[in-house]
Design a protein around this motif. Sequence first.
Motif, PDB file in Angstrom:
ATOM      1  N   SER A 293      58.537  47.814  30.735  1.00  0.00           N
ATOM      2  CA  SER A 293      59.343  48.950  30.287  1.00  0.00           C
ATOM      3  C   SER A 293      59.286  50.134  31.226  1.00  0.00           C
ATOM      4  CB  SER A 293      58.851  49.426  28.912  1.00  0.00           C
ATOM      5  OG  SER A 293      58.801  48.359  28.009  1.00  0.00           O
ATOM      6  N   HIS A 294      60.438  50.773  31.385  1.00  0.00           N
ATOM      7  CA  HIS A 294      60.469  52.089  32.028  1.00  0.00           C
ATOM      8  C   HIS A 294      60.097  53.152  30.992  1.00  0.00           C
ATOM      9  CE1 HIS A 294      63.146  49.761  34.725  1.00  0.00           C
ATOM     10  NE2 HIS A 294      62.501  50.467  35.640  1.00  0.00           N
ATOM     11  N   PHE A 295      60.489  52.889  29.725  1.00  0.00           N
ATOM     12  CA  PHE A 295      60.179  53.763  28.600  1.00  0.00           C
ATOM     13  C   PHE A 295      59.826  52.886  27.412  1.00  0.00           C
ATOM     14  CE2 PHE A 295      63.130  56.187  31.184  1.00  0.00           C
ATOM     15  CZ  PHE A 295      62.507  57.411  31.270  1.00  0.00           C
ATOM     16  N   ALA A 296      59.007  53.410  26.532  1.00  0.00           N
ATOM     17  CA  ALA A 296      58.671  52.670  25.313  1.00  0.00           C
ATOM     18  C   ALA A 296      58.748  53.602  24.111  1.00  0.00           C
ATOM     19  CB  ALA A 296      57.279  52.068  25.421  1.00  0.00           C
ATOM     20  N   VAL A 297      59.129  53.023  22.979  1.00  0.00           N
ATOM     21  CA  VAL A 297      59.202  53.744  21.712  1.00  0.00           C
ATOM     22  C   VAL A 297      58.174  53.100  20.801  1.00  0.00           C
ATOM     23  CG1 VAL A 297      60.649  54.289  19.724  1.00  0.00           C
ATOM     24  CG2 VAL A 297      61.669  54.180  22.015  1.00  0.00           C
ATOM     25  N   LEU A 298      57.266  53.906  20.265  1.00  0.00           N
ATOM     26  CA  LEU A 298      56.278  53.414  19.312  1.00  0.00           C
ATOM     27  C   LEU A 298      56.674  53.914  17.952  1.00  0.00           C
ATOM     28  CD1 LEU A 298      53.603  52.210  18.348  1.00  0.00           C
ATOM     29  CD2 LEU A 298      52.501  54.342  19.025  1.00  0.00           C
ATOM     30  N   GLY A 299      56.909  52.991  17.040  1.00  0.00           N
ATOM     31  CA  GLY A 299      57.328  53.382  15.694  1.00  0.00           C
ATOM     32  C   GLY A 299      56.351  52.899  14.664  1.00  0.00           C
ATOM     33  N   LEU A 300      55.876  53.798  13.842  1.00  0.00           N
ATOM     34  CA  LEU A 300      54.935  53.437  12.804  1.00  0.00           C
ATOM     35  C   LEU A 300      55.605  53.243  11.459  1.00  0.00           C
ATOM     36  CD1 LEU A 300      51.988  55.758  13.814  1.00  0.00           C
ATOM     37  CD2 LEU A 300      52.341  53.355  14.362  1.00  0.00           C
ATOM     38  N   GLY A 301      56.724  53.851  11.232  1.00  0.00           N
ATOM     39  CA  GLY A 301      57.453  53.670   9.976  1.00  0.00           C
ATOM     40  C   GLY A 301      56.723  54.221   8.778  1.00  0.00           C
ATOM     41  N   ASN A 302      57.333  53.993   7.624  1.00  0.00           N
ATOM     42  CA  ASN A 302      56.828  54.459   6.339  1.00  0.00           C
ATOM     43  C   ASN A 302      56.509  55.930   6.390  1.00  0.00           C
ATOM     44  OD1 ASN A 302      57.228  52.527   4.487  1.00  0.00           O
ATOM     45  ND2 ASN A 302      55.102  52.138   4.098  1.00  0.00           N
TER      46      ASN A 302
ATOM     47  N   ASP B 126      67.995  46.386  29.371  1.00  0.00           N
ATOM     48  CA  ASP B 126      67.528  45.513  28.308  1.00  0.00           C
ATOM     49  C   ASP B 126      66.604  46.282  27.371  1.00  0.00           C
ATOM     50  OD1 ASP B 126      67.331  43.094  26.924  1.00  0.00           O
ATOM     51  OD2 ASP B 126      65.552  42.479  28.040  1.00  0.00           O
ATOM     52  N   VAL B 127      66.517  45.797  26.148  1.00  0.00           N
ATOM     53  CA  VAL B 127      65.604  46.341  25.142  1.00  0.00           C
ATOM     54  C   VAL B 127      64.785  45.166  24.618  1.00  0.00           C
ATOM     55  CG1 VAL B 127      65.387  47.565  22.953  1.00  0.00           C
ATOM     56  CG2 VAL B 127      67.275  48.120  24.501  1.00  0.00           C
ATOM     57  N   ARG B 128      63.475  45.291  24.672  1.00  0.00           N
ATOM     58  CA  ARG B 128      62.593  44.223  24.200  1.00  0.00           C
ATOM     59  C   ARG B 128      61.698  44.770  23.101  1.00  0.00           C
ATOM     60  NH1 ARG B 128      59.656  40.969  28.832  1.00  0.00           N
ATOM     61  NH2 ARG B 128      61.839  40.537  29.287  1.00  0.00           N
ATOM     62  N   HIS B 129      61.420  43.941  22.106  1.00  0.00           N
ATOM     63  CA  HIS B 129      60.621  44.350  20.950  1.00  0.00           C
ATOM     64  C   HIS B 129      59.268  43.649  20.938  1.00  0.00           C
ATOM     65  CE1 HIS B 129      64.042  46.208  18.656  1.00  0.00           C
ATOM     66  NE2 HIS B 129      64.689  45.507  19.565  1.00  0.00           N
ATOM     67  N   TRP B 130      58.251  44.389  20.513  1.00  0.00           N
ATOM     68  CA  TRP B 130      56.917  43.840  20.260  1.00  0.00           C
ATOM     69  C   TRP B 130      56.514  44.243  18.856  1.00  0.00           C
ATOM     70  CZ3 TRP B 130      58.256  45.388  25.112  1.00  0.00           C
ATOM     71  CH2 TRP B 130      57.932  44.542  26.186  1.00  0.00           C
ATOM     72  N   LYS B 131      55.921  43.321  18.117  1.00  0.00           N
ATOM     73  CA  LYS B 131      55.390  43.648  16.787  1.00  0.00           C
ATOM     74  C   LYS B 131      53.906  43.916  16.936  1.00  0.00           C
ATOM     75  CE  LYS B 131      58.870  41.576  14.075  1.00  0.00           C
ATOM     76  NZ  LYS B 131      59.336  41.957  12.826  1.00  0.00           N
ATOM     77  N   ILE B 132      53.462  45.025  16.337  1.00  0.00           N
ATOM     78  CA  ILE B 132      52.048  45.393  16.384  1.00  0.00           C
ATOM     79  C   ILE B 132      51.562  45.602  14.956  1.00  0.00           C
ATOM     80  CG2 ILE B 132      52.213  46.428  18.681  1.00  0.00           C
ATOM     81  CD1 ILE B 132      52.312  49.179  17.258  1.00  0.00           C
TER      82      ILE B 132
ATOM     83  N   PRO C 127      43.976  48.386  16.333  1.00  0.00           N
ATOM     84  CA  PRO C 127      44.388  48.745  17.698  1.00  0.00           C
ATOM     85  C   PRO C 127      45.289  47.659  18.296  1.00  0.00           C
ATOM     86  CG  PRO C 127      42.008  48.966  17.433  1.00  0.00           C
ATOM     87  CD  PRO C 127      42.524  48.286  16.201  1.00  0.00           C
ATOM     88  N   THR C 128      46.236  48.070  19.088  1.00  0.00           N
ATOM     89  CA  THR C 128      47.107  47.121  19.770  1.00  0.00           C
ATOM     90  C   THR C 128      46.316  46.444  20.884  1.00  0.00           C
ATOM     91  OG1 THR C 128      49.025  48.477  19.264  1.00  0.00           O
ATOM     92  CG2 THR C 128      49.269  46.888  21.056  1.00  0.00           C
ATOM     93  N   PRO C 129      46.351  45.112  20.969  1.00  0.00           N
ATOM     94  CA  PRO C 129      45.610  44.411  22.014  1.00  0.00           C
ATOM     95  C   PRO C 129      46.038  44.856  23.409  1.00  0.00           C
ATOM     96  CG  PRO C 129      46.429  42.858  20.373  1.00  0.00           C
ATOM     97  CD  PRO C 129      47.057  44.188  20.078  1.00  0.00           C
ATOM     98  N   GLN C 130      45.094  44.915  24.313  1.00  0.00           N
ATOM     99  CA  GLN C 130      45.368  45.326  25.689  1.00  0.00           C
ATOM    100  C   GLN C 130      46.435  44.441  26.328  1.00  0.00           C
ATOM    101  OE1 GLN C 130      44.080  48.157  27.184  1.00  0.00           O
ATOM    102  NE2 GLN C 130      45.675  47.732  28.689  1.00  0.00           N
ATOM    103  N   GLU C 131      46.449  43.169  26.000  1.00  0.00           N
ATOM    104  CA  GLU C 131      47.438  42.244  26.548  1.00  0.00           C
ATOM    105  C   GLU C 131      48.863  42.699  26.208  1.00  0.00           C
ATOM    106  OE1 GLU C 131      48.954  37.874  25.306  1.00  0.00           O
ATOM    107  OE2 GLU C 131      46.814  38.028  25.737  1.00  0.00           O
TER     108      GLU C 131
ATOM    109  N   LEU D 152      57.906  49.149  20.148  1.00  0.00           N
ATOM    110  CA  LEU D 152      56.751  48.613  19.435  1.00  0.00           C
ATOM    111  C   LEU D 152      56.935  48.907  17.958  1.00  0.00           C
ATOM    112  CD1 LEU D 152      55.698  49.745  22.371  1.00  0.00           C
ATOM    113  CD2 LEU D 152      53.582  48.798  21.498  1.00  0.00           C
ATOM    114  N   ASN D 153      56.913  47.850  17.164  1.00  0.00           N
ATOM    115  CA  ASN D 153      57.234  47.942  15.748  1.00  0.00           C
ATOM    116  C   ASN D 153      55.982  47.638  14.935  1.00  0.00           C
ATOM    117  OD1 ASN D 153      58.062  47.401  13.122  1.00  0.00           O
ATOM    118  ND2 ASN D 153      59.933  46.379  13.743  1.00  0.00           N
ATOM    119  N   SER D 154      55.606  48.546  14.066  1.00  0.00           N
ATOM    120  CA  SER D 154      54.400  48.413  13.251  1.00  0.00           C
ATOM    121  C   SER D 154      54.559  47.476  12.060  1.00  0.00           C
ATOM    122  CB  SER D 154      53.979  49.779  12.732  1.00  0.00           C
ATOM    123  OG  SER D 154      54.972  50.274  11.859  1.00  0.00           O
TER     124      SER D 154
END
Length: 92
Positions: free
Chosen positions: A83-92, A59-65, A70-74, A33-35
């Motif tokens: 995902s078996h695992f997810a990475v949430l990145g806020l950056g900056n 596989d690796v899949r990306h979502w832009k948030i 707040p990230t939509p429930q969908e 998840l990319n901020s």
Amino acid sequence: MRLLDPRAEEYRRLDGADPLKPVEAVELNVGILNSRWESMTRIAALVDERLRRLSFIRDVRHWKIKHSEPTPQEVIDQVVGYSHFAVLGLGN
């Protein structure tokens, strides 16, 4: 495996959290998840590249948030369903 509270001054164990169960899959899907901050876009590309080198990553899949809403429930449901695992990145 231990669950840690990232908000704590010294990472404390989350005693109320359910224990993590072993992942049964041989090939794992990872969500990123990319901020949308430029720094996170760069980090996401590096993480993706390194993950894809691992033999057990399917596989690796990306979502832009949005970083300010707040990230939509969908979107959360898509990430959890894929995902078996997810990475949430806020950056900056």
